[in-house]
Design an enzyme around this catalytic site. Structure first.
Site, PDB file in Angstrom:
ATOM      1  N   ASP A 130       1.397  -7.136 -10.708  1.00 61.23           N
ATOM      2  CA  ASP A 130       0.455  -6.857 -11.792  1.00 61.23           C
ATOM      3  C   ASP A 130      -0.128  -5.455 -11.615  1.00 61.23           C
ATOM      4  O   ASP A 130      -0.131  -4.636 -12.534  1.00 61.23           O
ATOM      5  CB  ASP A 130      -0.652  -7.927 -11.766  1.00 61.23           C
ATOM      6  CG  ASP A 130      -1.605  -7.788 -12.941  1.00 61.23           C
ATOM      7  OD1 ASP A 130      -1.195  -7.216 -13.968  1.00 61.23           O
ATOM      8  OD2 ASP A 130      -2.747  -8.250 -12.823  1.00 61.23           O
TER       9      ASP A 130
ATOM     10  N   ASP B 282       0.848  -1.559 -13.748  1.00 62.21           N
ATOM     11  CA  ASP B 282      -0.082  -0.690 -14.482  1.00 62.21           C
ATOM     12  C   ASP B 282       0.064   0.723 -13.921  1.00 62.21           C
ATOM     13  O   ASP B 282       0.072   1.708 -14.652  1.00 62.21           O
ATOM     14  CB  ASP B 282      -1.543  -1.140 -14.307  1.00 62.21           C
ATOM     15  CG  ASP B 282      -2.013  -2.038 -15.445  1.00 62.21           C
ATOM     16  OD1 ASP B 282      -1.208  -2.855 -15.920  1.00 62.21           O
ATOM     17  OD2 ASP B 282      -3.187  -1.915 -15.853  1.00 62.21           O
TER      18      ASP B 282
ATOM     19  N   ASP C  87       0.844  -1.205   0.000  1.00 61.57           N
ATOM     20  CA  ASP C  87       0.000   0.000   0.000  1.00 61.57           C
ATOM     21  C   ASP C  87       0.876   1.251   0.000  1.00 61.57           C
ATOM     22  O   ASP C  87       0.666   2.203  -0.743  1.00 61.57           O
ATOM     23  CB  ASP C  87      -1.024  -0.011   1.155  1.00 61.57           C
ATOM     24  CG  ASP C  87      -0.461  -0.512   2.478  1.00 61.57           C
ATOM     25  OD1 ASP C  87       0.736  -0.901   2.524  1.00 61.57           O
ATOM     26  OD2 ASP C  87      -1.204  -0.507   3.472  1.00 61.57           O
TER      27      ASP C  87
HETATM   28  C1  IPM Z   1      -0.486  -8.634 -17.438  1.00 62.39           C
HETATM   29  C2  IPM Z   1      -1.939  -8.887 -17.679  1.00 62.39           C
HETATM   30  C3  IPM Z   1      -2.261 -10.320 -17.341  1.00 62.39           C
HETATM   31  C4  IPM Z   1      -1.889 -10.556 -15.889  1.00 62.39           C
HETATM   32  C5  IPM Z   1      -3.701 -10.742 -17.573  1.00 62.39           C
HETATM   33  C6  IPM Z   1      -4.151 -10.459 -18.990  1.00 62.39           C
HETATM   34  C7  IPM Z   1      -3.945 -12.189 -17.194  1.00 62.39           C
HETATM   35  O1  IPM Z   1      -2.728  -8.018 -16.958  1.00 62.39           O
HETATM   36  O2  IPM Z   1       0.349  -9.261 -18.119  1.00 62.39           O
HETATM   37  O3  IPM Z   1      -0.158  -7.813 -16.593  1.00 62.39           O
HETATM   38  O4  IPM Z   1      -2.666 -10.232 -15.008  1.00 62.39           O
HETATM   39  O5  IPM Z   1      -0.816 -11.059 -15.643  1.00 62.39           O
HETATM   40 MN    MN Z   2      -1.613  -6.574 -15.789  1.00 65.79          MN
END
Ligand code: IPM
Ligand code: MN
Length: 353
Positions: A243, A247, A219
């Site tokens: 993951d 992002d 966090d």
């Molecule tokens: C990533 C994507 C994948 C993940 C999905 C599409 C399964 O979001 O490569 O980050 O969560 O690993």
């Molecule tokens: Mn992802």
């Protein structure tokens, strides 16, 4: 050098960006007298439609026989909006990672000076940010025991010692090659799996006395990557946290369309953009091919072709400087370039370099 590349374009914008990625690799092959062969294979929604399996055995074989896999993206809204679908494109991606033993996902985060303004963060925070997130890719909740009925559902965040040790080893070694600062990101104040990660990392620390290792809760880390991105050099974390965090860190670069990654482990290494299949843009010549092109650069660098990788990076920088950019990063009033035009410009730049 001879390289046999498995080419998995997948769904959505995948085929369009892959075309540019391969064209760039081919331009490099010709310039440096390498012999690259490309073997295409199906995966994702595409493969479900054709053979009912998002990662068919034949595709697995093509990957195993290759020196490297160049992958684009999978995913299709037909499945996202159907919670009862029995097979999903994403299962193909997870199966591919598992079957190829790709436990270490390396996601570099860097800035391009000319794109600092594209980030929602302030320029002065971003300048000089340059770190790598190492995401564990074949364990944790994504692969642990699952259960779902109408009233109850669970996923199990399970990690074993060997799984943790091997990913931490990759991370410590990355830190040794970079600025010797490793941040282990976990949730050790709540999760048992995180406590084991932290225990093992502390056990391993003495093997890497030159590395300055610190520990941060996920966090807090999600805040720090945005408020003080220059603090980081190498981050290592479990599958789910990695993951989400990557992002988030794509905001630092300014567009998800600029972020490549590599996945390394037991069998054939794989190189892919961090972004997904962006189905809404499929076939519209809108998607940024740069993440795919930089994934090709990472592929070449993996085999020690550093001069070749560097030339691709220079070509990408030149395209950005010349405002040859897809719409999401184009300057106001800048000319219109699509996926194909950006790719072709980069290929030409390499040819003329
Ligand atoms: C990533 C994507 C994948 C993940 C999905 C599409 C399964 O979001 O490569 O980050 O969560 O690993
Ligand atoms: Mn992802």
């Amino acid at each position: 050098m001879k390289l046999n590349i498995a080419v998995l374009a997948g769904d959505g914008i995948g085929p369009e960006i892959m075309k540019q990625g391969v064209a760039v690799m081919q331009a490099i092959a010709e310039k440096f007298n390498h012999e690259f062969t490309y073997n295409e294979a199906i995966c994702g929604a595409h493969a479900i439609d054709e053979v009912g399996d998002p990662f068919p055995e034949e595709t697995f074989k093509t990957c195993m026989d290759a020196d490297a896999v160049l992958f684009a993206a999978v995913g299709d809204p037909r499945f996202d909006n159907n919670p009862t679908a029995k097979v999903r494109p994403e299962q193909g991606l997870l199966a591919m990672r598992k079957k190829l033993g790709l436990f270490a996902n390396v996601r570099p985060v860097a800035t391009f000076d000319c794109l600092l303004h594209k980030s929602p963060l302030k320029d002065e925070l971003l300048k000089g940010a340059d770190f790598v997130v190492i995401r564990e890719l074949t364990g944790g909740m994504y692969f642990g025991e699952k259960y779902q009925d109408n009233d109850k559902a669970y996923d199990t965040d399970i990690y074993t010692r060997p799984e943790i040790e091997r990913i931490l080893k990759v991370a410590f070694e990355f830190a040794m090659k970079r600025n010797k600062h490793l941040t282990v990101v976990d949730k050790a104040n709540v999760l048992a799996s995180s406590r084991l990660w932290r225990q093992i990392a502390k056990e391993m620390e003495p093997q890497y006395p030159e590395v300055n290792t610190d520990y941060m809760f996920i966090d807090n880390a999600s805040m720090r990557v945005l408020t003080e991105p220059t603090f980081f050099d190498v981050i290592v974390t479990e599958n789910t946290f990695g993951d989400i965090l990557t992002d988030e860190t794509s905001c630092i670069t300014g567009s998800m369309g600029l972020q490549p990654s590599s996945s390394l482990g037991e069998h054939t290494p794989l190189f892919e953009p961090v972004h997904g299949s962006w189905p809404q843009a499929a076939g519209k010549n809108l998607a940024n091919p740069v993440a795919q092109i930089l994934s090709a650069a990472m592929l070449l660098e993996h085999f020690g072709l550093n001069e070749e990788g560097a030339l691709i990076r220079k070509a990408v920088d030149a395209s950005l400087d010349a405002n040859v950019r897809t719409p999401e990063i184009q300057v106001e009033g800048g000319a219109q370039y699509g996926t194909t035009q950006v790719g072709e410009w980069i290929v030409n730049w390499i040819k003329n370099a």
